[in-house]
Design an enzyme around this catalytic site. Structure first.
Site, PDB file in Angstrom:
ATOM      1  N   GLU A 166     -63.151  -2.436  45.697  1.00 20.59           N
ATOM      2  CA  GLU A 166     -62.239  -1.868  46.727  1.00 20.59           C
ATOM      3  C   GLU A 166     -62.901  -0.769  47.338  1.00 20.59           C
ATOM      4  OE1 GLU A 166     -57.990   0.782  47.358  1.00 20.59           O
ATOM      5  OE2 GLU A 166     -58.466  -0.223  45.383  1.00 20.59           O
ATOM      6  N   LYS A 187     -58.902  -6.708  52.628  1.00 15.00           N
ATOM      7  CA  LYS A 187     -58.047  -5.401  52.020  1.00 15.00           C
ATOM      8  C   LYS A 187     -57.238  -4.863  52.993  1.00 15.00           C
ATOM      9  CE  LYS A 187     -58.602  -0.610  50.583  1.00 15.00           C
ATOM     10  NZ  LYS A 187     -59.710   0.375  50.176  1.00 15.00           N
ATOM     11  N   LYS A 225     -49.330   9.646  44.089  1.00 13.28           N
ATOM     12  CA  LYS A 225     -50.144  10.197  45.114  1.00 13.28           C
ATOM     13  C   LYS A 225     -49.257  11.015  45.972  1.00 13.28           C
ATOM     14  CE  LYS A 225     -53.897   6.735  46.449  1.00 13.28           C
ATOM     15  NZ  LYS A 225     -54.194   5.623  47.007  1.00 13.28           N
ATOM     16  N   GLU A 251     -59.795  13.700  51.617  1.00 10.84           N
ATOM     17  CA  GLU A 251     -60.641  12.503  52.025  1.00 10.84           C
ATOM     18  C   GLU A 251     -61.161  13.159  53.241  1.00 10.84           C
ATOM     19  OE1 GLU A 251     -60.931   7.848  53.254  1.00 10.84           O
ATOM     20  OE2 GLU A 251     -59.185   8.736  52.529  1.00 10.84           O
ATOM     21  N   GLU A 285     -48.939   3.981  41.677  1.00 12.21           N
ATOM     22  CA  GLU A 285     -50.182   4.514  42.455  1.00 12.21           C
ATOM     23  C   GLU A 285     -49.615   5.381  43.760  1.00 12.21           C
ATOM     24  OE1 GLU A 285     -54.162   3.692  45.079  1.00 12.21           O
ATOM     25  OE2 GLU A 285     -53.763   2.727  43.220  1.00 12.21           O
TER      26      GLU A 285
END
Length: 426
Positions: A277, A183, A414, A233, A410
């Protein structure tokens, strides 16, 4: 405000009464009151720097700090200070590892209707440190109204346009196909010029209103340069030896249509690419923490919904070993696979080669720690404000099966969490 004036009087009295106790010792003056203070409005009125603001996620607990009594550019030196003094250090680690932790001159902590104020005095230079503290307190009782955003903005530069972004993604997919990484999290930077300077406290206050369920943070070294953001987060929270972290990865859109949002959430919970992911992030955190834990457990897959996007989320809980410190935790977890990739070091090397810019504090970590507790967020959904300019960042995790156009959409969604506050209708 009468309560702030009363606290100021108490603190000045304590500072003036201080006598040299012992060299290398930090004296602590403190006062408390029952009152609610808007800490961003308070910070806006203060002329002293550095300034640090940290609103914890989904709680009333919030910190605002002024000045710095001690500053540490190495994590091990910061940890040694905490081990010796058990005082709180604020700051964090940039994406590529540059570290800044500091013991503030003054800390305000707001929780519910309780305000706690602490002033730290360095007895290595008692007279100078007392003078600095009294200077900081001169404007302590002042607050300034937070104002609606009036600036108009024009996009003047992007690190990658859609064509360049597609090239970045193809490079990442090649590395994944060749098994150099599993990733890679690419991030774009968009720079806007404003018709008038943007006040960082006004901007973050606006973000707090619209971007719920987030950490809100601000770190300003001086009056003209400020890093801030509203991050969904958590890096980790620690109480004694109990640690909580999370795998937040896998993204779908949010809109005003509640049924569409539910459908997107259902799709996200069943989409193999996004589940993979998220699993990579959880696996990476667990593997890196394993040497420092007696027990670690990964929770069930769930959804975290925000204003512009929703994410897959797994909570991770751990019991740390007796000798584990925040130095160990920070080095083990940061940067997670959610903002860098896997394996960690190879991903960081590839990002430097592909992106060609220093992320600085973007996707770094900010927070605080002492011996008893620590809390850090991942500094995403963030921006630098520099007078008439604002640089906004957003990233996307690239795994096998990623499509450049979908990943572009995406990062645009964001980035809109902040850009929409000053550049278009909210």
């Amino acid at each position: 405000m009468d309560s702030l004036q009363s606290l100021k009087t108490q603190l000045i009295s304590q500072i003036n009464a201080l006598q040299l106790n012992q060299p290398h010792h930090i004296a602590v003056c403190s006062a408390q009151a029952e009152c609610a203070v808007d800490l961003l409005g308070w910070l806006k009125a203060q002329p002293h720097y550095p300034q640090f603001y940290f609103q914890l996620q989904q709680t009333t607990q919030c910190f605002a700090t002024l000045g710095a009594v001690r500053t540490f550019q190495q994590l091990d030196a910061a940890q040694n200070f905490v081990n010796q003094h058990n005082l709180p250090l604020f700051g964090g680690i940039q994406f590529y590892g540059q570290t800044t932790f500091f013991l503030p001159q003054l800390v305000l902590e707001q929780r519910d209707n309780q305000i706690n104020v602490t002033v730290f005095i360095d007895q290595n230079d008692l007279i100078h440190s007392k003078d600095n503290a009294l200077q900081v307190l001169k404007t302590f009782e002042k607050t300034t109204a937070l104002l609606p955003l009036q600036s108009q903005a024009d996009l003047i530069e992007q690190q990658a346009n859609p064509t360049q972004w597609a090239n970045w993604v193809e490079k990442a997919l090649t590395q994944i196909h060749e098994k150099a990484v599993t990733k890679l999290v690419l991030a774009n930077k968009s720079t806007f010029v404003l018709n008038q300077p943007l006040n960082a406290k006004d901007f973050l206050a606006q973000s707090e209103i619209y971007n719920k369920g987030c950490y809100h943070f601000l770190f300003a070294q001086d009056e003209k340069n400020c890093f801030l953001g509203s991050s969904p987060e958590r890096l980790y929270v620690r109480h004694e030896r109990h640690l909580k972290t999370e795998a937040l990865a896998g993204t779908a859109p949010m809109s005003e249509d509640h049924e569409a949002n539910r459908n997107q959430a259902d799709w996200l919970l069943n989409d193999k690419k996004n589940i993979h992911e998220n699993q990579l992030v959880a696996d990476g955190i667990c593997a890196n923490l394993a040497p420092f834990t007696q027990h670690i457990e990964v929770g069930k897959l769930g959804i975290k919904q925000l204003r512009q996007v929703q994410h897959l989320r797994r909570e991770i809980t751990a019991l740390l070993t007796d000798n584990c410190t925040d130095l160990n935790c920070l080095q083990a977890i940061h940067p997670t696979a959610a903002v860098a990739g896997l394996p960690q070091q190879k991903a960081k090397t590839l990002l430097q080669q592909i992106e060609h810019y220093d992320r600085s504090w973007y996707a770094g970590t900010l927070g605080f720690f002492n011996q008893q507790q620590a809390e850090f967020c991942v500094a995403i959904r963030s921006a630098f404000i520099e007078g008439h300019r604002i640089r906004v960042f957003a990233g996307a995790g690239i795994v096998a099966g990623s499509q450049p156009l979908e990943e572009w959409k995406e990062i645009e969604r964001k980035a809109a969490g902040l850009i929409s506050l000053f550049a278009e209708e909210k």
